[in-house]
Design a protein around this motif. Structure first.
Motif, PDB file in Angstrom:
ATOM      1  N   ALA A  62     -15.870   5.456   8.488  1.00 28.75           N
ATOM      2  CA  ALA A  62     -14.480   5.493   8.953  1.00 28.75           C
ATOM      3  C   ALA A  62     -13.562   5.436   7.736  1.00 28.75           C
ATOM      4  O   ALA A  62     -13.735   4.573   6.874  1.00 28.75           O
ATOM      5  N   GLU A  63     -12.638   6.367   7.659  1.00 27.44           N
ATOM      6  CA  GLU A  63     -11.704   6.441   6.544  1.00 27.44           C
ATOM      7  C   GLU A  63     -10.284   6.573   7.077  1.00 27.44           C
ATOM      8  O   GLU A  63     -10.060   7.204   8.103  1.00 27.44           O
ATOM      9  N   ALA A  64      -9.348   5.987   6.372  1.00 27.27           N
ATOM     10  CA  ALA A  64      -7.943   6.100   6.755  1.00 27.27           C
ATOM     11  C   ALA A  64      -7.104   6.375   5.524  1.00 27.27           C
ATOM     12  O   ALA A  64      -7.293   5.739   4.478  1.00 27.27           O
ATOM     13  N   THR A  71       4.308   5.643  -0.433  1.00 26.63           N
ATOM     14  CA  THR A  71       3.149   5.121  -1.160  1.00 26.63           C
ATOM     15  C   THR A  71       1.889   5.399  -0.358  1.00 26.63           C
ATOM     16  O   THR A  71       1.807   5.010   0.813  1.00 26.63           O
ATOM     17  N   VAL A  72       0.925   6.056  -0.974  1.00 28.96           N
ATOM     18  CA  VAL A  72      -0.299   6.421  -0.269  1.00 28.96           C
ATOM     19  C   VAL A  72      -1.352   5.331  -0.462  1.00 28.96           C
ATOM     20  O   VAL A  72      -1.673   4.940  -1.587  1.00 28.96           O
ATOM     21  N   LEU A  73      -1.856   4.833   0.655  1.00 30.53           N
ATOM     22  CA  LEU A  73      -2.939   3.867   0.659  1.00 30.53           C
ATOM     23  C   LEU A  73      -4.146   4.490   1.341  1.00 30.53           C
ATOM     24  O   LEU A  73      -4.013   5.326   2.230  1.00 30.53           O
ATOM     25  N   ARG A  74      -5.331   4.034   0.944  1.00 26.16           N
ATOM     26  CA  ARG A  74      -6.546   4.566   1.531  1.00 26.16           C
ATOM     27  C   ARG A  74      -7.532   3.424   1.734  1.00 26.16           C
ATOM     28  O   ARG A  74      -7.611   2.502   0.926  1.00 26.16           O
ATOM     29  N   ALA A  75      -8.278   3.505   2.825  1.00 30.04           N
ATOM     30  CA  ALA A  75      -9.334   2.525   3.092  1.00 30.04           C
ATOM     31  C   ALA A  75     -10.502   3.268   3.708  1.00 30.04           C
ATOM     32  O   ALA A  75     -10.327   4.259   4.423  1.00 30.04           O
ATOM     33  N   LEU A  89     -12.891  -1.041   8.735  1.00 26.60           N
ATOM     34  CA  LEU A  89     -11.772  -0.227   8.273  1.00 26.60           C
ATOM     35  C   LEU A  89     -10.447  -0.944   8.537  1.00 26.60           C
ATOM     36  O   LEU A  89      -9.570  -0.974   7.664  1.00 26.60           O
ATOM     37  N   GLU A  90     -10.296  -1.504   9.711  1.00 30.09           N
ATOM     38  CA  GLU A  90      -9.061  -2.231  10.012  1.00 30.09           C
ATOM     39  C   GLU A  90      -8.838  -3.354   9.015  1.00 30.09           C
ATOM     40  O   GLU A  90      -7.727  -3.553   8.504  1.00 30.09           O
ATOM     41  N   SER A  91      -9.896  -4.111   8.713  1.00 27.57           N
ATOM     42  CA  SER A  91      -9.783  -5.236   7.792  1.00 27.57           C
ATOM     43  C   SER A  91      -9.367  -4.770   6.397  1.00 27.57           C
ATOM     44  O   SER A  91      -8.476  -5.353   5.765  1.00 27.57           O
ATOM     45  N   ARG A  92     -10.002  -3.707   5.899  1.00 28.00           N
ATOM     46  CA  ARG A  92      -9.699  -3.217   4.559  1.00 28.00           C
ATOM     47  C   ARG A  92      -8.290  -2.630   4.494  1.00 28.00           C
ATOM     48  O   ARG A  92      -7.566  -2.827   3.512  1.00 28.00           O
ATOM     49  N   LEU A  93      -7.896  -1.908   5.538  1.00 26.44           N
ATOM     50  CA  LEU A  93      -6.559  -1.325   5.556  1.00 26.44           C
ATOM     51  C   LEU A  93      -5.494  -2.404   5.657  1.00 26.44           C
ATOM     52  O   LEU A  93      -4.463  -2.349   4.982  1.00 26.44           O
ATOM     53  N   ALA A 157      -3.990   0.772 -13.568  1.00 27.50           N
ATOM     54  CA  ALA A 157      -5.106   1.612 -13.113  1.00 27.50           C
ATOM     55  C   ALA A 157      -5.924   0.898 -12.045  1.00 27.50           C
ATOM     56  O   ALA A 157      -6.342   1.500 -11.045  1.00 27.50           O
ATOM     57  N   ALA A 158      -6.138  -0.411 -12.232  1.00 26.04           N
ATOM     58  CA  ALA A 158      -6.882  -1.187 -11.238  1.00 26.04           C
ATOM     59  C   ALA A 158      -6.123  -1.242  -9.918  1.00 26.04           C
ATOM     60  O   ALA A 158      -6.724  -1.150  -8.840  1.00 26.04           O
ATOM     61  N   TYR A 159      -4.808  -1.379 -10.010  1.00 26.20           N
ATOM     62  CA  TYR A 159      -3.993  -1.402  -8.793  1.00 26.20           C
ATOM     63  C   TYR A 159      -4.140  -0.091  -8.029  1.00 26.20           C
ATOM     64  O   TYR A 159      -4.350  -0.071  -6.814  1.00 26.20           O
ATOM     65  N   ASP A 160      -4.011   1.033  -8.742  1.00 29.12           N
ATOM     66  CA  ASP A 160      -4.120   2.327  -8.075  1.00 29.12           C
ATOM     67  C   ASP A 160      -5.511   2.521  -7.480  1.00 29.12           C
ATOM     68  O   ASP A 160      -5.657   3.090  -6.394  1.00 29.12           O
ATOM     69  N   MET A 161      -6.538   2.060  -8.187  1.00 26.07           N
ATOM     70  CA  MET A 161      -7.900   2.162  -7.670  1.00 26.07           C
ATOM     71  C   MET A 161      -8.048   1.373  -6.374  1.00 26.07           C
ATOM     72  O   MET A 161      -8.619   1.865  -5.390  1.00 26.07           O
ATOM     73  N   GLU A 162      -7.505   0.156  -6.354  1.00 28.63           N
ATOM     74  CA  GLU A 162      -7.603  -0.669  -5.152  1.00 28.63           C
ATOM     75  C   GLU A 162      -6.785  -0.067  -4.007  1.00 28.63           C
ATOM     76  O   GLU A 162      -7.234  -0.063  -2.851  1.00 28.63           O
ATOM     77  N   SER A 163      -5.611   0.464  -4.311  1.00 26.93           N
ATOM     78  CA  SER A 163      -4.771   1.043  -3.264  1.00 26.93           C
ATOM     79  C   SER A 163      -5.444   2.226  -2.589  1.00 26.93           C
ATOM     80  O   SER A 163      -5.269   2.462  -1.388  1.00 26.93           O
ATOM     81  N   LEU A 164      -6.215   2.980  -3.379  1.00 29.34           N
ATOM     82  CA  LEU A 164      -6.904   4.156  -2.848  1.00 29.34           C
ATOM     83  C   LEU A 164      -8.314   3.822  -2.363  1.00 29.34           C
ATOM     84  O   LEU A 164      -9.024   4.709  -1.888  1.00 29.34           O
ATOM     85  N   ASP A 165      -8.726   2.563  -2.490  1.00 22.16           N
ATOM     86  CA  ASP A 165     -10.052   2.109  -2.061  1.00 22.16           C
ATOM     87  C   ASP A 165     -11.160   2.915  -2.731  1.00 22.16           C
ATOM     88  O   ASP A 165     -12.159   3.265  -2.108  1.00 22.16           O
TER      89      ASP A 165
END
Length: 261
Positions: A62-64, A71-75, A89-93, A157-165
């Motif tokens: 499951a991906e979102a 701001t684009v977020l991904r989980a 997915l809900e928890s990560r998002l 860079a770490a922030y962007d990595m986490e935001s995009l999962d």
């Protein structure tokens, strides 16, 4: 389902034998996660995948991808059942949306954050999805992505990595101007390789390990190394140009390539 006022509808795409009940469940659960957002949801797209293969231990994915006020977020999540994948997915998002709201950002940097300790250790690792066992001779480069992003610090860079999962993030170091890569460590924290040197790591608020410089390889050499190893990706500098590249293994058994501009 509750989402911020003026928000876009949640689009659900199903791949494989995902029934209408699971699509509705995903829409409901993602809607619950989106309720923590203060800014309008401009777009919310969920992709559910199910592989009916007895040999695959985590067949449900499951991906979102969510656009929150620009701001684009991904989980993403993987689990033995679709219900478990959607719940994860809900928890990560929800975690990403909460981080976005609770952290003050200046050029992607976290500052004065009450829950700062949470990101220092990185996110909870996802259960790995099994790669399709495609023979090496039939693997092809299916996706190439080139970007010319502004230089970043390790923290940014770490922030962007986490935001995009993502599990890794290729970027240009803001001090050296050289390609660098930050990745999550299984035990928590991050590792950085490439242009970011000891001084850049020392300035980071995160727990960061500095790894040896990336090798200089041709694309064929990188492919041979990826095929002979159990790693999911190879970070290297192009043997001719010195350009930063990441060759990675896609879940369909083919390759993807990310290149710095």
């Amino acid at each position: 389902m509750t989402v911020p006022a003026g928000s876009a509808a949640i689009e659900v795409t199903a791949r494989g034998e995902v029934d209408a009940r699971m699509r509705a469940y995903a829409e409901e659960k993602v809607g619950v996660a989106l309720a923590v957002a203060r800014d309008p949801i401009m777009r919310a797209h969920v992709v559910l995948g199910l592989r009916h293969d007895p040999a695959v231990k985590v067949p449900a994915t499951a991906e979102a991808t969510v656009d929150v006020g620009g701001t684009v977020l991904r989980a993403q999540a993987a689990a033995p059942s679709m219900t478990e994948a959607i719940d994860e997915l809900e928890s990560r998002l929800r975690r990403r949306l909460t981080q976005l709201q609770d952290r003050t950002r200046t050029r992607h940097r976290w500052t004065g954050v009450e829950a700062e300790h949470e990101w220092r250790h990185g996110d909870v690792p996802r259960r790995p999805v099994a790669w399709y066992p495609r023979p090496a001779e039939s693997r092809e480069l299916m996706r190439r992505k080139t970007f010319a992003a502004e230089p970043l610090t390790v923290d940014e860079a770490a922030y962007d990595m986490e935001s995009l999962d993502h599990d890794f993030f290729l970027y240009t170091d803001n001090e050296s101007g050289e390609p660098a890569l930050v990745r999550r460590l299984p035990e928590g924290g991050y590792a950085v390789q490439g242009g970011a040197g000891p001084e850049a790591v020392a300035k980071s608020a995160a727990e960061v390990v500095l790894e040896p410089p990336p090798p200089r390889l041709t694309d064929d050499e990188a492919r041979a190394r990826l095929d002979s190893d159990s790693e999911a990706f190879v970070f290297y500098l192009d043997a001719g140009s010195g350009q930063g590249r990441v060759l990675y293994r896609r879940y369909d058994g083919h390759y993807g390539l990310i290149v710095t501009g």
